[in-house]
Scaffold this active site. Structure first.
Site, PDB file in Angstrom:
ATOM      1  N   HIS A 305       1.065  -1.410   0.032  1.00 53.01           N
ATOM      2  CA  HIS A 305      -0.135  -0.132   0.183  1.00 53.01           C
ATOM      3  C   HIS A 305       0.875   1.029   0.231  1.00 53.01           C
ATOM      4  O   HIS A 305       1.625   1.481   0.721  1.00 53.01           O
ATOM      5  CB  HIS A 305      -0.803  -0.124   0.962  1.00 53.01           C
ATOM      6  CG  HIS A 305      -1.942   0.987   1.546  1.00 53.01           C
ATOM      7  ND1 HIS A 305      -2.158   2.063   1.667  1.00 53.01           N
ATOM      8  CD2 HIS A 305      -3.202   0.860   0.709  1.00 53.01           C
ATOM      9  CE1 HIS A 305      -3.246   3.244   1.807  1.00 53.01           C
ATOM     10  NE2 HIS A 305      -4.003   2.050   1.262  1.00 53.01           N
ATOM     11  N   ASP A 362      -7.878  -4.125  -0.683  1.00 53.19           N
ATOM     12  CA  ASP A 362      -7.819  -4.666  -2.084  1.00 53.19           C
ATOM     13  C   ASP A 362      -8.179  -5.454  -2.302  1.00 53.19           C
ATOM     14  O   ASP A 362      -9.602  -6.472  -3.270  1.00 53.19           O
ATOM     15  CB  ASP A 362      -7.378  -3.430  -2.825  1.00 53.19           C
ATOM     16  CG  ASP A 362      -8.160  -1.786  -2.766  1.00 53.19           C
ATOM     17  OD1 ASP A 362      -8.696  -1.515  -1.931  1.00 53.19           O
ATOM     18  OD2 ASP A 362      -7.114  -1.414  -2.195  1.00 53.19           O
TER      19      ASP A 362
END
Length: 427
Positions: A305, A362
């Protein structure tokens, strides 16, 4: 109190105050930099720039921390509801039982859309992307709700905030229904916020729809985990649009447009597409090897991320939720088995551990949404639905900030210097 920051520019010494927040890095207040030195800072992407002060959300990417109004995201996702988190972000404190009941009732009474908006939907092609529809419909709300567009009136701002949070599930569900050729479903105020959305999305007039409580809880958690994430691209877009005095519906439409970008809201769709490309668990070693090969363009999506250099705190909650949903729905799709096996390998492989390429939110959310029955084109629309709460809270905070000015970033100009016009015949 931190000492002032000292800077020397062109032989001139200047000082700028250093401000400290509740937690997190200090910031250097450079608002007088240009006036005092004639220079700007250069920060593409604004990754080292604080554009505002905010009391909503705190992120420590190195430690894997995400707080909403001081509450850890894991506690909120496990113990709270999306309506509680919405109230928290809007009002600063968790609600009492009566406050939550009144807030939930208020939201439920704003869930219906003006009936003429159904005609607006029919102006789109059937294969229109749900985000295209949502951009248009949310922007059009200002044409239907004139009584809540005066941003100088706190009461109108509150009404607009409630309307946006309440109507976004209806707007998203209608976008889905339109794409599959099914009739729109009216809201059912006897259901929860998330249960109502599920019924509007998957219910049909021909038979009763029963909300699966495991699916309802899973989707509610996904909404909580996506409710706000500090000054990301879409939130900054909402604030920038709002800084000009634009009405709240236009600001939210701007946020939706920004979120649509694959680098922002499309990450869970990309992760699911990657899993489908891998196909079955026995092919994972091949793709792991490709991911480690610098000369191979393949990348593992849903890992790592930009902000979190540690484990994404939202992913911890999603790990458990994936298994609950799979078990409840009896999922046997090899893609989902691939996801579980890939997660297991990535968490134990030295290459991924050393580079801190942990599965992020995600990776899990796309798998869960697909298992529930949402097509990938709806993933970003669901993200927008959840993030509306954060956008609305950020917009309200910005409007109420006496130091807020219209956004006006500067630039490092690299074009031609001034030159004289030459007539077309002499060029």
């Amino acid at each position: 109190m931190a000492e002032d920051a000292k800077l020397q520019v062109a032989g001139k010494d200047v000082q700028y105050p250093v401000r400290s927040g509740t937690i997190g890095p200090d910031v250097i207040d450079i608002r007088k930099l240009y006036a005092q030195t004639g220079t700007f800072t250069y920060d593409p992407g604004f990754t080292s720039t604080a554009s505002c002060d905010s009391a909503l959300t705190y992120i420590d990417g190195d430690e894997g921390v995400l707080l909403h109004r001081g509450y850890p995201i894991g506690q909120l996702a496990e113990q709270s509801s999306f309506m509680e988190v919405a109230y928290l972000l809007l009002n600063g404190e968790l609600p009492s039982g009566d406050e939550l009941g009144n807030f939930t009732t208020t939201i439920s009474r704003h869930t219906m859309l003006h009936e003429q908006l159904a005609t607006f939907y029919r102006g789109f092609r059937r294969d229109a992307h749900p985000m295209a529809i949502m951009c248009g419909v949310v922007g059009a709300l200002s044409a239907f709700y004139h009584d809540s567009t005066d941003i100088t009136d706190p009461h109108q701002r509150t009404i607009a905030s409630h309307r946006l949070i309440a109507k976004m599930p209806t707007i998203a569900a209608m976008a889905y229904k339109y794409s599959v050729g099914q009739p729109f479903q009216y809201p059912d105020n006897s259901l929860s916020y998330t249960g109502n959305f599920l019924k509007m999305t998957f219910g049909v007039p021909a038979e009763p729809y029963e909300v699966n409580p495991v699916v309802e809880k899973a989707l509610d958690r996904i909404f909580i985990l996506h409710a706000d994430h500090e000054q990301n691209a879409s939130t900054s877009t909402v604030r920038l649009a709002g800084s000009s005095g634009a009405n709240p519906f236009a600001c939210m439409a701007a946020g939706i447009a920004c979120l649509w970008g694959p680098a922002h809201g499309g990450a869970n769709e990309a992760a699911l597409n990657m899993l489908r490309e891998i196909g079955t668990p026995d092919r994972i070693p091949e793709y792991i090897a490709r991911a480690k090969n610098k000369d191979d363009p393949f990348r593992l999506m849903g890992f790592g991320h930009r902000v979190y250099k540690n484990y994404d705190p939202r992913a911890t909650v999603m790990q458990k939720t994936v298994r609950e949903v799979f078990e409840s729905l009896g999922v046997t799709d090899p893609v989902f088995e691939t996801a579980l096996r890939l997660e297991e390998i990535a968490l134990s492989d030295d290459y991924f551990v050393e580079k801190k390429l942990f599965p992020n939110v995600d990776f899990y959310s796309g798998v869960i949404l697909s298992a529930i029955g949402f097509p990938t084109t709806m993933f970003t629309a669901l993200f927008a639905l959840a993030r509306t709460v954060g956008w609305v809270a950020q917009w309200n905070e910005m409007i109420s900030d006496p130091e807020q000015k219209i956004g006006r970033p500067r630039q490092l100009y690299t074009g031609p210097a001034q030159r004289d016009y030459v007539s077309v015949g002499e060029r």
